[in-house]
Design a protein around this motif. Structure first.
Motif, PDB file in Angstrom:
ATOM      1  N   ALA A 124       0.810  -1.223   0.000  1.00 12.34           N
ATOM      2  CA  ALA A 124       0.000   0.000   0.000  1.00 12.34           C
ATOM      3  C   ALA A 124       0.840   1.268   0.000  1.00 12.34           C
ATOM      4  CB  ALA A 124      -0.950   0.002   1.197  1.00 12.34           C
ATOM      5  N   LEU A 125       1.933   1.292   0.785  1.00  8.14           N
ATOM      6  CA  LEU A 125       2.708   2.523   0.894  1.00  8.14           C
ATOM      7  C   LEU A 125       3.420   2.874  -0.398  1.00  8.14           C
ATOM      8  CD1 LEU A 125       4.147   2.274   4.504  1.00  8.14           C
ATOM      9  CD2 LEU A 125       2.082   3.408   3.696  1.00  8.14           C
ATOM     10  N   GLY A 126       3.583   1.888  -1.282  1.00  4.90           N
ATOM     11  CA  GLY A 126       4.196   2.166  -2.566  1.00  4.90           C
ATOM     12  C   GLY A 126       3.180   2.390  -3.667  1.00  4.90           C
ATOM     13  N   ALA A 127       1.898   2.354  -3.333  1.00  7.69           N
ATOM     14  CA  ALA A 127       0.845   2.538  -4.318  1.00  7.69           C
ATOM     15  C   ALA A 127       0.781   3.991  -4.774  1.00  7.69           C
ATOM     16  CB  ALA A 127      -0.502   2.104  -3.739  1.00  7.69           C
ATOM     17  N   ALA A 128       0.207   4.201  -5.970  1.00  8.24           N
ATOM     18  CA  ALA A 128       0.088   5.561  -6.498  1.00  8.24           C
ATOM     19  C   ALA A 128      -0.831   6.414  -5.636  1.00  8.24           C
ATOM     20  CB  ALA A 128      -0.429   5.504  -7.937  1.00  8.24           C
ATOM     21  N   ASP A 129      -1.841   5.805  -5.045  1.00 11.97           N
ATOM     22  CA  ASP A 129      -2.814   6.534  -4.225  1.00 11.97           C
ATOM     23  C   ASP A 129      -3.053   5.780  -2.922  1.00 11.97           C
ATOM     24  OD1 ASP A 129      -4.806   8.175  -3.256  1.00 11.97           O
ATOM     25  OD2 ASP A 129      -6.378   7.359  -4.564  1.00 11.97           O
ATOM     26  N   PRO A 130      -2.098   5.811  -1.986  1.00 12.96           N
ATOM     27  CA  PRO A 130      -2.261   5.040  -0.745  1.00 12.96           C
ATOM     28  C   PRO A 130      -3.483   5.443   0.061  1.00 12.96           C
ATOM     29  CG  PRO A 130      -0.393   6.535  -0.585  1.00 12.96           C
ATOM     30  CD  PRO A 130      -0.810   6.528  -2.014  1.00 12.96           C
ATOM     31  N   LEU A 131      -3.853   6.742   0.037  1.00 15.67           N
ATOM     32  CA  LEU A 131      -5.029   7.161   0.785  1.00 15.67           C
ATOM     33  C   LEU A 131      -6.305   6.580   0.164  1.00 15.67           C
ATOM     34  CD1 LEU A 131      -4.090  10.855   1.574  1.00 15.67           C
ATOM     35  CD2 LEU A 131      -4.059   8.896   3.124  1.00 15.67           C
ATOM     36  N   GLY A 132      -6.284   6.402  -1.151  1.00 21.81           N
ATOM     37  CA  GLY A 132      -7.396   5.729  -1.805  1.00 21.81           C
ATOM     38  C   GLY A 132      -7.493   4.274  -1.371  1.00 21.81           C
ATOM     39  N   VAL A 133      -6.335   3.648  -1.171  1.00 22.22           N
ATOM     40  CA  VAL A 133      -6.304   2.271  -0.663  1.00 22.22           C
ATOM     41  C   VAL A 133      -6.934   2.222   0.721  1.00 22.22           C
ATOM     42  CG1 VAL A 133      -4.817   0.355   0.015  1.00 22.22           C
ATOM     43  CG2 VAL A 133      -4.275   1.680  -2.030  1.00 22.22           C
ATOM     44  N   ALA A 134      -6.561   3.193   1.572  1.00 22.22           N
ATOM     45  CA  ALA A 134      -7.114   3.234   2.923  1.00 22.22           C
ATOM     46  C   ALA A 134      -8.633   3.394   2.887  1.00 22.22           C
ATOM     47  CB  ALA A 134      -6.482   4.382   3.712  1.00 22.22           C
ATOM     48  N   ALA A 135      -9.120   4.296   2.041  1.00 21.03           N
ATOM     49  CA  ALA A 135     -10.567   4.509   1.940  1.00 21.03           C
ATOM     50  C   ALA A 135     -11.271   3.248   1.451  1.00 21.03           C
ATOM     51  CB  ALA A 135     -10.853   5.679   0.998  1.00 21.03           C
TER      52      ALA A 135
END
Length: 325
Positions: A19-30
Protein backbone atom coordinates in the motif's frame (compact mmCIF):
# COMPACT_ATOMS: atom_id res chain seq x y z
CA UNK A 1 -6.56 0.58 -6.43
CA UNK A 2 -9.66 -0.97 -7.97
CA UNK A 3 -12.26 -2.21 -5.52
CA UNK A 4 -12.22 -5.95 -5.01
CA UNK A 5 -15.08 -8.11 -3.88
CA UNK A 6 -14.61 -10.39 -0.88
CA UNK A 7 -11.14 -9.39 0.22
CA UNK A 8 -9.49 -12.32 1.96
CA UNK A 9 -7.02 -12.25 4.83
CA UNK A 10 -4.27 -12.98 2.28
CA UNK A 11 -5.43 -9.98 0.21
CA UNK A 12 -5.15 -7.76 3.28
CA UNK A 13 -1.65 -9.07 3.97
CA UNK A 14 -0.70 -8.28 0.36
CA UNK A 15 -2.18 -4.78 0.62
CA UNK A 16 -0.23 -4.23 3.83
CA UNK A 17 2.99 -5.01 1.98
CA UNK A 18 2.28 -2.86 -1.08
CA UNK A 19 0.00 0.00 0.00
CA UNK A 20 2.71 2.52 0.89
CA UNK A 21 4.20 2.17 -2.57
CA UNK A 22 0.84 2.54 -4.32
CA UNK A 23 0.09 5.56 -6.50
CA UNK A 24 -2.81 6.53 -4.23
CA UNK A 25 -2.26 5.04 -0.75
CA UNK A 26 -5.03 7.16 0.79
CA UNK A 27 -7.40 5.73 -1.80
CA UNK A 28 -6.30 2.27 -0.66
CA UNK A 29 -7.11 3.23 2.92
CA UNK A 30 -10.57 4.51 1.94
CA UNK A 31 -11.26 1.32 0.00
CA UNK A 32 -10.29 -0.80 2.99
CA UNK A 33 -12.72 1.11 5.18
CA UNK A 34 -15.41 0.75 2.52
CA UNK A 35 -14.77 -3.00 2.36
CA UNK A 36 -15.39 -3.21 6.11
CA UNK A 37 -18.58 -1.12 5.72
CA UNK A 38 -20.11 -2.89 2.74
CA UNK A 39 -19.34 -6.49 3.56
CA UNK A 40 -16.59 -6.91 0.98
CA UNK A 41 -14.49 -8.99 3.36
CA UNK A 42 -14.44 -12.75 2.93
CA UNK A 43 -14.18 -13.05 6.71
CA UNK A 44 -16.20 -10.43 8.61
CA UNK A 45 -13.81 -10.87 11.55
CA UNK A 46 -11.16 -9.15 9.40
CA UNK A 47 -12.98 -5.81 9.69
CA UNK A 48 -10.77 -4.67 12.56
CA UNK A 49 -7.64 -5.64 10.66
CA UNK A 50 -8.79 -3.77 7.53
CA UNK A 51 -9.64 -0.63 9.51
CA UNK A 52 -6.37 -0.71 11.48
CA UNK A 53 -4.48 -1.07 8.21
CA UNK A 54 -6.38 1.92 6.81
CA UNK A 55 -5.39 3.89 9.92
CA UNK A 56 -1.70 2.99 9.50
CA UNK A 57 -1.75 4.09 5.85
CA UNK A 58 -3.43 7.41 6.68
CA UNK A 59 -1.00 7.98 9.57
CA UNK A 60 1.98 7.36 7.29
CA UNK A 61 0.73 10.13 4.99
CA UNK A 62 0.20 12.59 7.83
CA UNK A 63 -3.58 12.40 7.62
CA UNK A 64 -3.96 12.05 11.36
CA UNK A 65 -7.64 12.92 11.68
CA UNK A 66 -8.53 10.29 9.08
CA UNK A 67 -6.18 7.84 10.78
CA UNK A 68 -7.91 8.49 14.10
CA UNK A 69 -11.36 7.92 12.59
CA UNK A 70 -10.24 4.58 11.12
CA UNK A 71 -8.51 3.39 14.29
CA UNK A 72 -11.48 4.36 16.49
CA UNK A 73 -13.63 2.09 14.35
CA UNK A 74 -11.05 -0.67 14.54
CA UNK A 75 -10.98 -0.25 18.30
CA UNK A 76 -14.75 -0.57 18.47
CA UNK A 77 -14.51 -3.74 16.37
CA UNK A 78 -12.15 -5.76 18.55
CA UNK A 79 -9.69 -3.78 20.61
CA UNK A 80 -11.60 -4.39 23.83
CA UNK A 81 -10.40 -7.97 23.70
CA UNK A 82 -7.77 -8.65 26.33
CA UNK A 83 -5.26 -10.14 23.90
CA UNK A 84 -2.40 -9.03 21.67
CA UNK A 85 -4.66 -8.16 18.74
CA UNK A 86 -6.67 -5.78 20.86
CA UNK A 87 -3.48 -4.46 22.42
CA UNK A 88 -1.93 -3.72 19.03
CA UNK A 89 -4.94 -1.65 17.95
CA UNK A 90 -5.08 0.18 21.26
CA UNK A 91 -1.36 0.99 20.96
CA UNK A 92 -1.91 2.19 17.38
CA UNK A 93 -4.66 4.52 18.61
CA UNK A 94 -2.34 5.80 21.35
CA UNK A 95 0.40 6.45 18.82
CA UNK A 96 -1.96 8.50 16.66
CA UNK A 97 -3.31 10.37 19.71
CA UNK A 98 0.25 11.33 20.67
CA UNK A 99 0.81 12.67 17.18
CA UNK A 100 -2.34 14.80 17.39
CA UNK A 101 -1.20 16.30 20.71
CA UNK A 102 -3.64 14.38 22.91
CA UNK A 103 -0.96 13.06 25.22
CA UNK A 104 -3.09 12.45 28.32
CA UNK A 105 -5.55 10.31 26.36
CA UNK A 106 -2.71 8.42 24.71
CA UNK A 107 -1.10 7.53 28.05
CA UNK A 108 -4.46 6.53 29.51
CA UNK A 109 -4.89 4.14 26.58
CA UNK A 110 -1.48 2.57 27.08
CA UNK A 111 -1.41 2.09 30.85
CA UNK A 112 -3.86 -0.87 30.83
CA UNK A 113 -1.66 -2.65 28.27
CA UNK A 114 1.28 -3.08 30.63
CA UNK A 115 0.29 -6.63 31.71
CA UNK A 116 0.53 -7.68 28.05
CA UNK A 117 4.30 -7.10 28.13
CA UNK A 118 4.90 -10.36 29.96
CA UNK A 119 2.28 -12.31 28.00
CA UNK A 120 2.84 -11.62 24.29
CA UNK A 121 6.12 -11.40 22.33
CA UNK A 122 5.02 -8.47 20.14
CA UNK A 123 3.65 -6.31 22.97
CA UNK A 124 7.04 -4.82 23.88
CA UNK A 125 7.46 -3.54 20.34
CA UNK A 126 4.07 -1.93 19.79
CA UNK A 127 3.82 -0.42 23.28
CA UNK A 128 7.30 1.11 23.16
CA UNK A 129 6.68 2.38 19.60
CA UNK A 130 3.56 4.20 20.80
CA UNK A 131 5.46 5.76 23.71
CA UNK A 132 8.29 6.79 21.39
CA UNK A 133 5.80 8.62 19.16
CA UNK A 134 4.97 10.77 22.19
CA UNK A 135 8.57 11.29 23.21
CA UNK A 136 8.09 9.00 26.19
CA UNK A 137 11.11 6.73 25.77
CA UNK A 138 11.95 7.04 29.47
CA UNK A 139 8.51 5.73 30.40
CA UNK A 140 9.00 2.88 27.93
CA UNK A 141 12.34 2.04 29.59
CA UNK A 142 10.68 2.07 33.01
CA UNK A 143 7.80 -0.18 31.94
CA UNK A 144 10.09 -2.60 30.11
CA UNK A 145 12.48 -2.75 33.08
CA UNK A 146 9.65 -3.60 35.45
CA UNK A 147 8.35 -6.24 33.04
CA UNK A 148 11.83 -7.79 32.76
CA UNK A 149 12.11 -7.94 36.55
CA UNK A 150 8.71 -9.61 36.72
CA UNK A 151 9.78 -12.07 34.04
CA UNK A 152 12.96 -12.96 35.92
CA UNK A 153 11.36 -13.16 39.35
CA UNK A 154 11.58 -16.61 40.88
CA UNK A 155 13.46 -18.18 37.99
CA UNK A 156 17.04 -18.77 36.94
CA UNK A 157 18.58 -16.57 34.26
CA UNK A 158 17.61 -18.04 30.86
CA UNK A 159 20.25 -20.22 29.25
CA UNK A 160 19.11 -19.57 25.67
CA UNK A 161 16.57 -17.84 23.44
CA UNK A 162 14.12 -20.73 23.60
CA UNK A 163 14.40 -20.84 27.38
CA UNK A 164 13.79 -17.08 27.62
CA UNK A 165 10.51 -17.07 25.66
CA UNK A 166 8.66 -13.74 25.90
CA UNK A 167 11.44 -12.45 28.15
CA UNK A 168 13.79 -12.44 25.14
CA UNK A 169 11.63 -9.88 23.33
CA UNK A 170 11.34 -7.76 26.45
CA UNK A 171 15.10 -7.73 26.92
CA UNK A 172 15.78 -6.86 23.29
CA UNK A 173 13.25 -4.03 23.18
CA UNK A 174 14.49 -2.64 26.50
CA UNK A 175 18.05 -2.81 25.17
CA UNK A 176 17.06 -0.77 22.07
CA UNK A 177 15.22 1.84 24.10
CA UNK A 178 18.14 2.25 26.49
CA UNK A 179 20.47 2.67 23.52
CA UNK A 180 18.25 5.49 22.20
CA UNK A 181 18.39 7.12 25.65
CA UNK A 182 22.17 6.76 25.83
CA UNK A 183 22.05 4.77 29.07
CA UNK A 184 25.02 2.62 30.16
CA UNK A 185 24.81 -1.17 30.01
CA UNK A 186 23.49 -2.97 33.04
CA UNK A 187 23.09 -6.67 33.80
CA UNK A 188 19.86 -6.90 31.79
CA UNK A 189 21.58 -5.34 28.77
CA UNK A 190 24.38 -7.87 29.09
CA UNK A 191 21.83 -10.68 29.12
CA UNK A 192 20.15 -9.18 26.04
CA UNK A 193 23.52 -9.10 24.25
CA UNK A 194 24.23 -12.71 25.14
CA UNK A 195 20.89 -13.95 23.86
CA UNK A 196 21.19 -11.81 20.72
CA UNK A 197 24.63 -13.26 20.02
CA UNK A 198 23.24 -16.75 20.42
CA UNK A 199 20.39 -15.99 18.02
CA UNK A 200 22.72 -14.46 15.44
CA UNK A 201 24.97 -17.48 15.70
CA UNK A 202 22.05 -19.81 15.10
CA UNK A 203 20.99 -17.79 12.06
CA UNK A 204 24.37 -18.16 10.38
CA UNK A 205 25.46 -21.46 11.90
CA UNK A 206 24.44 -25.07 11.70
CA UNK A 207 20.75 -24.62 12.40
CA UNK A 208 19.73 -22.46 9.42
CA UNK A 209 20.87 -20.66 6.29
CA UNK A 210 18.77 -17.55 6.85
CA UNK A 211 21.03 -15.06 5.07
CA UNK A 212 21.47 -17.10 1.91
CA UNK A 213 19.30 -15.52 -0.77
CA UNK A 214 17.86 -17.54 -3.63
CA UNK A 215 16.72 -15.74 -6.79
CA UNK A 216 13.21 -16.57 -7.96
CA UNK A 217 14.35 -19.14 -10.51
CA UNK A 218 16.90 -20.70 -8.15
CA UNK A 219 14.34 -20.86 -5.37
CA UNK A 220 11.86 -22.70 -7.56
CA UNK A 221 14.54 -25.20 -8.56
CA UNK A 222 15.67 -25.55 -4.93
CA UNK A 223 12.26 -26.56 -3.59
CA UNK A 224 11.50 -28.71 -6.61
CA UNK A 225 14.66 -30.70 -5.91
CA UNK A 226 14.49 -30.61 -2.08
CA UNK A 227 10.93 -29.77 -0.88
CA UNK A 228 11.99 -30.21 2.73
CA UNK A 229 14.13 -27.06 2.55
CA UNK A 230 10.98 -24.94 2.73
CA UNK A 231 11.37 -25.01 6.51
CA UNK A 232 14.84 -23.46 6.29
CA UNK A 233 14.21 -20.97 3.46
CA UNK A 234 10.44 -20.37 3.23
CA UNK A 235 7.35 -21.98 1.75
CA UNK A 236 7.51 -19.75 -1.33
CA UNK A 237 9.65 -16.96 -2.75
CA UNK A 238 7.56 -14.23 -1.12
CA UNK A 239 8.00 -15.78 2.31
CA UNK A 240 11.71 -16.28 1.60
CA UNK A 241 12.19 -12.58 0.81
CA UNK A 242 10.03 -11.47 3.74
CA UNK A 243 12.10 -13.56 6.19
CA UNK A 244 15.34 -12.02 4.95
CA UNK A 245 13.97 -8.47 4.96
CA UNK A 246 12.66 -8.73 8.50
CA UNK A 247 15.87 -10.33 9.76
CA UNK A 248 17.99 -7.59 8.20
CA UNK A 249 15.73 -4.90 9.68
CA UNK A 250 16.13 -6.51 13.11
CA UNK A 251 19.91 -6.56 12.71
CA UNK A 252 20.05 -3.01 11.41
CA UNK A 253 21.76 -3.98 8.13
CA UNK A 254 23.93 -6.65 6.67
CA UNK A 255 24.87 -8.67 3.62
CA UNK A 256 22.96 -11.28 1.67
CA UNK A 257 24.74 -14.23 0.10
CA UNK A 258 23.50 -15.30 -3.35
CA UNK A 259 23.06 -19.05 -3.48
CA UNK A 260 22.74 -21.44 -6.41
CA UNK A 261 21.35 -24.96 -6.48
CA UNK A 262 24.45 -26.17 -8.27
CA UNK A 263 26.68 -24.72 -5.58
CA UNK A 264 24.67 -26.22 -2.74
CA UNK A 265 24.60 -29.61 -4.44
CA UNK A 266 28.37 -29.79 -4.26
CA UNK A 267 28.37 -29.67 -0.45
CA UNK A 268 26.56 -32.91 0.27
CA UNK A 269 23.05 -33.53 1.54
CA UNK A 270 21.25 -30.15 1.92
CA UNK A 271 18.84 -31.68 4.42
CA UNK A 272 21.73 -31.74 6.90
CA UNK A 273 22.06 -28.32 8.61
CA UNK A 274 25.86 -28.56 8.63
CA UNK A 275 25.81 -28.81 4.83
CA UNK A 276 23.86 -25.59 4.48
CA UNK A 277 26.07 -23.87 7.05
CA UNK A 278 29.20 -24.94 5.17
CA UNK A 279 27.79 -23.61 1.92
CA UNK A 280 26.91 -20.29 3.56
CA UNK A 281 30.43 -20.03 4.95
CA UNK A 282 31.87 -20.54 1.47
CA UNK A 283 29.56 -17.92 -0.02
CA UNK A 284 30.68 -15.46 2.65
CA UNK A 285 34.22 -15.55 1.24
CA UNK A 286 33.15 -15.05 -2.39
CA UNK A 287 31.89 -12.19 -4.56
CA UNK A 288 28.20 -13.20 -4.65
CA UNK A 289 27.18 -10.72 -1.96
CA UNK A 290 24.34 -8.17 -1.83
CA UNK A 291 24.68 -5.21 0.54
CA UNK A 292 21.47 -4.24 2.31
CA UNK A 293 19.56 -1.93 2.38
CA UNK A 294 19.35 -0.23 -1.02
CA UNK A 295 17.96 3.29 -1.41
CA UNK A 296 14.15 3.48 -1.41
CA UNK A 297 14.04 4.42 -5.11
CA UNK A 298 16.81 2.04 -6.16
CA UNK A 299 16.24 -1.37 -7.69
CA UNK A 300 15.20 -3.89 -5.07
CA UNK A 301 17.88 -6.23 -3.76
CA UNK A 302 15.82 -9.30 -4.71
CA UNK A 303 16.25 -8.73 -8.46
CA UNK A 304 12.54 -8.33 -9.21
CA UNK A 305 13.20 -5.21 -11.27
CA UNK A 306 10.89 -3.12 -9.08
CA UNK A 307 11.92 -0.25 -6.85
CA UNK A 308 12.82 -1.28 -3.31
CA UNK A 309 10.04 0.87 -1.80
CA UNK A 310 7.45 -0.99 -3.88
CA UNK A 311 8.89 -4.47 -3.45
CA UNK A 312 10.71 -5.80 -0.38
CA UNK A 313 10.73 -2.70 1.83
CA UNK A 314 7.06 -3.23 2.82
CA UNK A 315 7.79 -6.88 3.60
CA UNK A 316 9.63 -5.81 6.75
CA UNK A 317 6.31 -4.55 8.07
CA UNK A 318 4.41 -7.75 7.47
CA UNK A 319 5.34 -9.06 10.91
CA UNK A 320 2.97 -6.51 12.36
CA UNK A 321 0.07 -7.94 10.38
CA UNK A 322 -0.22 -10.95 12.66
CA UNK A 323 -0.66 -8.72 15.69
CA UNK A 324 -3.53 -6.84 14.09
CA UNK A 325 -5.39 -9.84 12.72
Amino acid sequence: MPSRVNLTSADLDEIRQSALGAADPLGVAADLADAADTGRLADPDDAGYALALAAEIAESRGKLEAALRYVERAFDTYAKRDDSRGGAVRALRSRILFRTGRDDEALADLEPLRPLLTRYPDAASYISAALAAGGRDRIAEQWLTEAVRDGLAGRAEPTGVDDAGVLFFLLQQRHRVRHVLGLPHDSHDNLADRLETELAGAATGAATGDLVFWSQSEFATLLDKWPGLSEAYGEDWDEHRARLERDLVRRGGGTLLSGTVAGLSGFGDPAVPATRAGYASQLATGPARITWPPERNAACWCGSGNKYKKCCLPRSRSAGAAALR
